[in-house]
Design an enzyme around this catalytic site. Structure first.
Site, mmCIF file in Angstrom:
data_model
loop_
_atom_site.group_PDB
_atom_site.id
_atom_site.type_symbol
_atom_site.label_atom_id
_atom_site.label_comp_id
_atom_site.label_asym_id
_atom_site.label_seq_id
_atom_site.Cartn_x
_atom_site.Cartn_y
_atom_site.Cartn_z
ATOM 1 N N CYS A 114 -86.272 -83.457 -53.419
ATOM 2 C CA CYS A 114 -85.204 -83.302 -53.342
ATOM 3 C C CYS A 114 -83.751 -83.305 -52.728
ATOM 4 C CB CYS A 114 -84.762 -81.216 -53.711
ATOM 5 S SG CYS A 114 -86.536 -80.734 -54.815
ATOM 6 N N HIS A 256 -78.074 -78.346 -51.283
ATOM 7 C CA HIS A 256 -78.795 -79.060 -52.410
ATOM 8 C C HIS A 256 -79.211 -77.417 -52.831
ATOM 9 C CE1 HIS A 256 -82.560 -79.110 -55.056
ATOM 10 N NE2 HIS A 256 -83.126 -78.587 -54.396
ATOM 11 N N ASN A 286 -81.686 -76.791 -60.883
ATOM 12 C CA ASN A 286 -81.592 -77.479 -59.552
ATOM 13 C C ASN A 286 -82.598 -78.655 -60.397
ATOM 14 O OD1 ASN A 286 -83.713 -79.080 -57.744
ATOM 15 N ND2 ASN A 286 -84.823 -77.394 -57.431
HETATM 16 N N1 ACO Z 1 -89.282 -64.152 -65.530
HETATM 17 C C1 ACO Z 1 -89.582 -63.106 -65.290
HETATM 18 N N2 ACO Z 1 -90.174 -62.283 -64.386
HETATM 19 C C2 ACO Z 1 -90.956 -64.021 -63.651
HETATM 20 C C3 ACO Z 1 -90.397 -65.498 -64.007
HETATM 21 C C4 ACO Z 1 -89.423 -65.814 -64.803
HETATM 22 N N3 ACO Z 1 -89.050 -67.168 -64.430
HETATM 23 N N4 ACO Z 1 -90.765 -66.449 -63.170
HETATM 24 C C5 ACO Z 1 -91.874 -65.278 -61.558
HETATM 25 N N5 ACO Z 1 -91.316 -64.263 -62.563
HETATM 26 C C6 ACO Z 1 -92.161 -63.023 -61.985
HETATM 27 C C7 ACO Z 1 -93.240 -63.656 -61.402
HETATM 28 O O1 ACO Z 1 -94.562 -63.207 -62.170
HETATM 29 C C8 ACO Z 1 -93.735 -61.581 -60.456
HETATM 30 O O2 ACO Z 1 -93.913 -60.573 -60.557
HETATM 31 P P1 ACO Z 1 -94.544 -59.488 -60.418
HETATM 32 O O3 ACO Z 1 -93.688 -58.671 -59.120
HETATM 33 O O4 ACO Z 1 -95.040 -59.135 -60.926
HETATM 34 O O5 ACO Z 1 -96.236 -61.011 -59.810
HETATM 35 C C9 ACO Z 1 -91.901 -61.276 -59.754
HETATM 36 O O6 ACO Z 1 -91.385 -61.830 -60.936
HETATM 37 C C10 ACO Z 1 -91.962 -62.306 -58.667
HETATM 38 O O7 ACO Z 1 -91.647 -63.105 -58.449
HETATM 39 P P2 ACO Z 1 -91.962 -64.362 -57.284
HETATM 40 O O8 ACO Z 1 -91.957 -65.561 -57.378
HETATM 41 O O9 ACO Z 1 -91.845 -63.318 -55.883
HETATM 42 O O10 ACO Z 1 -89.648 -64.993 -57.347
HETATM 43 P P3 ACO Z 1 -88.874 -64.807 -56.098
HETATM 44 O O11 ACO Z 1 -88.254 -63.889 -55.895
HETATM 45 O O12 ACO Z 1 -89.668 -65.410 -54.818
HETATM 46 O O13 ACO Z 1 -87.794 -65.810 -56.917
HETATM 47 C C11 ACO Z 1 -88.021 -68.119 -57.314
HETATM 48 C C12 ACO Z 1 -88.823 -67.065 -56.844
HETATM 49 C C13 ACO Z 1 -86.554 -68.528 -57.758
HETATM 50 C C14 ACO Z 1 -88.701 -69.607 -57.503
HETATM 51 C C15 ACO Z 1 -88.035 -69.160 -55.323
HETATM 52 O O14 ACO Z 1 -89.401 -68.027 -54.799
HETATM 53 C C16 ACO Z 1 -86.852 -69.832 -55.685
HETATM 54 O O15 ACO Z 1 -86.265 -70.196 -55.671
HETATM 55 N N6 ACO Z 1 -88.107 -70.240 -54.617
HETATM 56 C C17 ACO Z 1 -87.255 -72.023 -53.523
HETATM 57 C C18 ACO Z 1 -87.543 -73.098 -54.576
HETATM 58 C C19 ACO Z 1 -87.316 -74.401 -53.907
HETATM 59 O O16 ACO Z 1 -86.015 -74.145 -52.979
HETATM 60 N N7 ACO Z 1 -87.416 -75.421 -53.978
HETATM 61 C C20 ACO Z 1 -87.250 -76.648 -53.329
HETATM 62 C C21 ACO Z 1 -86.708 -78.025 -54.071
HETATM 63 S S1 ACO Z 1 -87.383 -77.917 -55.447
HETATM 64 C C22 ACO Z 1 -88.248 -79.463 -55.322
HETATM 65 O O17 ACO Z 1 -87.933 -80.678 -54.049
HETATM 66 C C23 ACO Z 1 -88.333 -80.240 -56.570
#
Ligand code: ACO
Length: 329
Positions: A114, A256, A286
């Protein structure tokens, strides 16, 4: 030596096909409400069969060249940022050169996930420093939908396909938009938190073997989130300090586009009001390296960024890699 780095044109392109959160509800166990509140994403663009990173790059590049008033044949260098190249060989930059109908230029792909666009922009500044007459096409293009595990709800809702491009040349003192300064960083010890290992030489495959999950984006989202906010904030602070710029001087913050909560958190840490923070994450999701040039191109074309504005760019991605840039419009 060239010290004026002028962006002559901006271009962006996204495939026509749109996948909404409602569409995703039919593919994996998710909801529009979860995706919207956790990420700010409402829809993403997805390539059609046969459409590759180089095809999207061609469209965004032609738009940037037209805005710059240049022909493809005027270019001296082509730098493509992507983690989803058309092929391992030839590079997407070489494929793009051929599609642009030109020959002879130096062509290179840059891999920094990214952060790819900012890494490519810094690479272009290096070429311009060596060759003040250079005209460098910097294009980011990502077909993440082909590296998405559509059975993994924790990643498949996050990404989209798109391409963004700029043309960078030298210029005179006072010309704008000018890339004033940049900073880049990486921490390879954290690489496994966000990876696509499949297809790499560290892993052996035999002809006819099915591909596994490692061929698709794998991410520990929560950990990535923390590092993203921390590192984008600190590299922006360092860049501002080195340039004697205070936060109050920033007219537009453009990060980003990974997740609205990350964008918002970086803006808050900087005390920048939401009205000065550009985001199009709701419409594109993204798009990895393409996210900054697509957002820049949109922000310029919609006059969110105006002549005279000081714009702070920042990115974070797999590697981990991160960076920041100051651009005076
Ligand atoms: N729909 C419903 N529930 C979901 C989904 C979904 N699509 N995805 C995950 N869940 C659930 C999980 O199973 C978990 O359930 P549990 O509590 O029963 O175990 C719950 O939701 C929470 O999951 P988390 O992964 O902890 O959720 P979080 O609040 O951290 O959000 C996210 C996830 C959106 C991915 C976030 O962590 C994020 O944006 N991270 C950074 C991404 C990023 O910046 N990437 C960098 C660049 S990418 C690149 O370089 C290619």
């Amino acid at each position: 030596m060239q010290t004026n780095f002028i962006i002559r044109g901006f271009g962006h392109y996204a495939p026509e096909r749109i996948l909404t959160n409602a569409d995703l509800e039919k593919i994996v166990d998710t909801t529009d409400e979860w995706i919207t509140t956790r990420t700010g994403i409402k829809q993403r663009h997805i390539v059609t069969e046969g459409e590759a990173a180089s095809d999207m790059a061609l469209k965004s590049s032609l738009a940037a060249l037209a805005e710059a008033g240049l022909e493809p044949g005027d270019l001296t260098h082509i730098v493509v940022a992507t983690f989803t190249p058309d092929s391992m060989i030839p590079s997407t930059a070489c494929v793009l050169q051929h599609k642009l109908g030109i020959k002879g230029q130096m062509c290179i792909d840059v891999s920094a996930a990214c952060s790819g666009f900012l890494y490519a922009l810094q690479t272009a500044r290096g070429y311009l420093t060596l060759d003040p007459e250079a005209k460098v096409l910097v294009v980011a293009s990502e077909v993440i939908s082909r590296r998405t595990n559509w059975e993994d709800r924790s990643t498949c809702v996050l990404f989209g396909d798109a391409s963004g491009a700029v043309v960078l040349t030298g210029g005179d003192e006072g010309e704008t938009p000018r890339v004033m300064d940049m900073k880049l960083a990486a921490d390879g010890s954290l690489g496994d938190l966000l990876s696509v290992h499949g297809g790499g030489s560290a892993y052996s495959y035999k002809l006819g073997e099915p591909v596994g999950e490692e061929f698709f984006v794998q991410m520990q989202g929560r950990e990535t989130f923390k590092h993203a906010v921390r590192n984008m904030t600190s590299i922006c602070e360092a860049l501002l300090e080195e340039n004697g710029v205070v936060k109050e001087d920033i007219d537009v913050l453009l990060t980003h586009q990974a997740n609205w909560r990350i964008i918002d958190a970086v803006g808050r840490k900087f005390g920048i009001v939401p009205e000065k923070v550009f985001s199009n994450i709701d419409r594109y999701a993204n798009t990895s390296a393409a996210s900054i040039p697509v957002a820049l191109s949109e922000a310029v074309k919609t006059a969110f960024i105006k002549p005279g504005d000081l714009v702070l760019l920042t990115s974070f991605g797999g590697g981990f890699t991160w960076g920041s840039a100051l651009v005076r419009f």
